[in-house]
Design an enzyme around this catalytic site. Structure first.
Site, PDB file in Angstrom:
ATOM      1  N   GLY A  46       0.838  -1.189   0.000  1.00 42.65           N
ATOM      2  CA  GLY A  46       0.000   0.000   0.000  1.00 42.65           C
ATOM      3  C   GLY A  46       0.870   1.235   0.000  1.00 42.65           C
ATOM      4  O   GLY A  46       2.060   1.166   0.323  1.00 42.65           O
ATOM      5  N   GLN A  51       2.944   9.902   1.801  1.00 39.75           N
ATOM      6  CA  GLN A  51       4.261   9.258   1.882  1.00 39.75           C
ATOM      7  C   GLN A  51       5.205   9.720   0.771  1.00 39.75           C
ATOM      8  O   GLN A  51       6.412   9.515   0.850  1.00 39.75           O
ATOM      9  CB  GLN A  51       4.124   7.729   1.829  1.00 39.75           C
ATOM     10  CG  GLN A  51       3.480   7.145   3.076  1.00 39.75           C
ATOM     11  CD  GLN A  51       3.346   5.636   2.985  1.00 39.75           C
ATOM     12  OE1 GLN A  51       2.386   5.127   2.428  1.00 39.75           O
ATOM     13  NE2 GLN A  51       4.328   4.924   3.525  1.00 39.75           N
ATOM     14  N   CYS A  94       6.073  -0.580   7.413  1.00 40.11           N
ATOM     15  CA  CYS A  94       5.689   0.622   6.665  1.00 40.11           C
ATOM     16  C   CYS A  94       6.877   1.075   5.826  1.00 40.11           C
ATOM     17  O   CYS A  94       8.001   1.099   6.314  1.00 40.11           O
ATOM     18  CB  CYS A  94       5.275   1.730   7.641  1.00 40.11           C
ATOM     19  SG  CYS A  94       4.771   3.260   6.823  1.00 40.11           S
ATOM     20  N   LEU A  95       6.600   1.445   4.585  1.00 38.90           N
ATOM     21  CA  LEU A  95       7.677   1.914   3.702  1.00 38.90           C
ATOM     22  C   LEU A  95       8.317   3.193   4.247  1.00 38.90           C
ATOM     23  O   LEU A  95       9.454   3.497   3.909  1.00 38.90           O
ATOM     24  CB  LEU A  95       7.136   2.158   2.290  1.00 38.90           C
ATOM     25  CG  LEU A  95       6.650   0.891   1.560  1.00 38.90           C
ATOM     26  CD1 LEU A  95       5.976   1.269   0.251  1.00 38.90           C
ATOM     27  CD2 LEU A  95       7.800  -0.080   1.318  1.00 38.90           C
ATOM     28  N   HIS A 136      -4.222   1.153   8.228  1.00 35.90           N
ATOM     29  CA  HIS A 136      -2.850   1.673   8.178  1.00 35.90           C
ATOM     30  C   HIS A 136      -2.760   2.865   7.211  1.00 35.90           C
ATOM     31  O   HIS A 136      -2.187   3.902   7.542  1.00 35.90           O
ATOM     32  CB  HIS A 136      -1.924   0.526   7.743  1.00 35.90           C
ATOM     33  CG  HIS A 136      -0.483   0.898   7.541  1.00 35.90           C
ATOM     34  ND1 HIS A 136       0.527   0.409   8.337  1.00 35.90           N
ATOM     35  CD2 HIS A 136       0.119   1.685   6.608  1.00 35.90           C
ATOM     36  CE1 HIS A 136       1.688   0.901   7.918  1.00 35.90           C
ATOM     37  NE2 HIS A 136       1.479   1.658   6.863  1.00 35.90           N
ATOM     38  N   GLU A 137      -3.370   2.719   6.028  1.00 36.13           N
ATOM     39  CA  GLU A 137      -3.286   3.790   5.015  1.00 36.13           C
ATOM     40  C   GLU A 137      -4.117   4.997   5.411  1.00 36.13           C
ATOM     41  O   GLU A 137      -3.695   6.143   5.212  1.00 36.13           O
ATOM     42  CB  GLU A 137      -3.739   3.275   3.639  1.00 36.13           C
ATOM     43  CG  GLU A 137      -2.949   2.104   3.082  1.00 36.13           C
ATOM     44  CD  GLU A 137      -1.447   2.305   3.038  1.00 36.13           C
ATOM     45  OE1 GLU A 137      -0.990   3.461   3.089  1.00 36.13           O
ATOM     46  OE2 GLU A 137      -0.725   1.302   2.984  1.00 36.13           O
ATOM     47  N   HIS A 140      -2.279   7.180   7.676  1.00 34.02           N
ATOM     48  CA  HIS A 140      -1.306   8.060   7.004  1.00 34.02           C
ATOM     49  C   HIS A 140      -1.950   9.382   6.598  1.00 34.02           C
ATOM     50  O   HIS A 140      -1.313  10.431   6.632  1.00 34.02           O
ATOM     51  CB  HIS A 140      -0.767   7.394   5.730  1.00 34.02           C
ATOM     52  CG  HIS A 140       0.399   6.475   5.943  1.00 34.02           C
ATOM     53  ND1 HIS A 140       1.593   6.896   6.487  1.00 34.02           N
ATOM     54  CD2 HIS A 140       0.572   5.159   5.651  1.00 34.02           C
ATOM     55  CE1 HIS A 140       2.448   5.873   6.525  1.00 34.02           C
ATOM     56  NE2 HIS A 140       1.848   4.798   6.020  1.00 34.02           N
TER      57      HIS A 140
HETATM   58  O1  GNR Z   1       4.133  -2.723   2.526  1.00 35.56           O
HETATM   59  C1  GNR Z   1       3.438  -2.616   3.547  1.00 35.56           C
HETATM   60  N1  GNR Z   1       3.121  -3.728   4.253  1.00 35.56           N
HETATM   61  C2  GNR Z   1       2.220  -3.745   5.306  1.00 35.56           C
HETATM   62  C3  GNR Z   1       2.169  -4.873   6.090  1.00 35.56           C
HETATM   63  C4  GNR Z   1       1.292  -4.948   7.140  1.00 35.56           C
HETATM   64  C5  GNR Z   1       0.435  -3.902   7.386  1.00 35.56           C
HETATM   65  C6  GNR Z   1       0.464  -2.772   6.612  1.00 35.56           C
HETATM   66  C7  GNR Z   1       1.353  -2.692   5.574  1.00 35.56           C
HETATM   67  S1  GNR Z   1       1.377  -1.286   4.567  1.00 35.56           S
HETATM   68  C8  GNR Z   1       3.011  -1.284   4.002  1.00 35.56           C
HETATM   69  C9  GNR Z   1       3.199  -0.226   2.945  1.00 35.56           C
HETATM   70  C10 GNR Z   1       3.006   1.134   3.560  1.00 35.56           C
HETATM   71  O2  GNR Z   1       3.805   1.676   4.260  1.00 35.56           O
HETATM   72  N2  GNR Z   1       1.858   1.705   3.351  1.00 35.56           N
HETATM   73  O3  GNR Z   1       1.584   2.890   3.910  1.00 35.56           O
HETATM   74 NI    NI Z   2       2.753   2.914   5.741  1.00 42.13          NI
END
Ligand code: GNR
Ligand code: NI
Length: 172
Positions: A46, A51, A94-95, A136-137, A140
């Site tokens: 995601g 980001q 998270c990236l 999670h997104e 952000h």
């Molecule tokens: O790549 C991602 N893997 C992930 C694994 C578990 C829960 C959420 C994520 S999102 C993350 C990519 C990212 O940072 N998205 O904002």
């Molecule tokens: Ni993330």
């Protein structure tokens, strides 16, 4: 299409609150294409526009990519309409917080509204990994990272590890 640079914590731009998209036009679709390219290149599941330093409420996701075939999903102006009382722990990364994995408590199911790539209003019912990723997104988009759900100790340990990795990369 162009690959963009993914910001990493503690970059203050990750704390920016996204603005809703007024109109899903060519500029937004180009942003979406860039985000998908950036997400796939980084092997993420995601990516939120904040980001890459764009404070708009745009999310791309592909939770099927591990199975070999791409299934890109786009969520514009996503809003959670309902969340289950039931919660569960999900292991997240998270990236923008590279190489840190921690358990986060999330709702096990949610219902959300959003605009699709064509600007049409949609509703998604999500559970399991999709529900986790969407939460999670959507975090952000209000300037929140998954480490903000951790205890102060765990969060400071994660930021310390991240800072150390960044300094080592600069020296290398
Ligand atoms: O790549 C991602 N893997 C992930 C694994 C578990 C829960 C959420 C994520 S999102 C993350 C990519 C990212 O940072 N998205 O904002
Ligand atoms: Ni993330």
């Amino acid at each position: 299409m162009a690959k963009r640079t993914i910001l990493t914590a503690p970059d203050p731009r990750l704390k920016a609150k996204g603005k809703d998209v007024d109109k899903v036009d060519g500029d937004i679709r180009r942003l979406i294409d860039d985000m998908l390219e950036t997400m796939y290149a980084a092997d993420g599941v995601g990516l939120a526009a904040v980001q890459i330093g764009v404070a708009l409420n745009v999310v791309v996701m592909d939770i099927a990519q591990k199975e070999g075939k791409n299934d890109p999903q786009v969520f514009i102006n996503p809003k959670i309409l309902w969340a289950s009382e039931e919660t569960a722990k999900f292991e997240e990364g998270c990236l923008s917080v590279p190489d840190i994995w921690e358990e986060v408590t999330r709702h096990t199911a949610i219902r959300a509204q959003y605009l699709d790539r064509d600007g049409n209003q949609q509703v998604v019912e999500a559970d399991g990994f999709l529900a986790d990723c969407l939460q999670h997104e959507i975090d952000h988009l209000s300037g929140k990272l998954f480490i903000d759900h951790l205890s102060r100790l765990k969060r400071s340990m994660a930021l310390k590890k991240l800072g150390k990795a960044k300094r080592q990369k600069e020296l290398a």
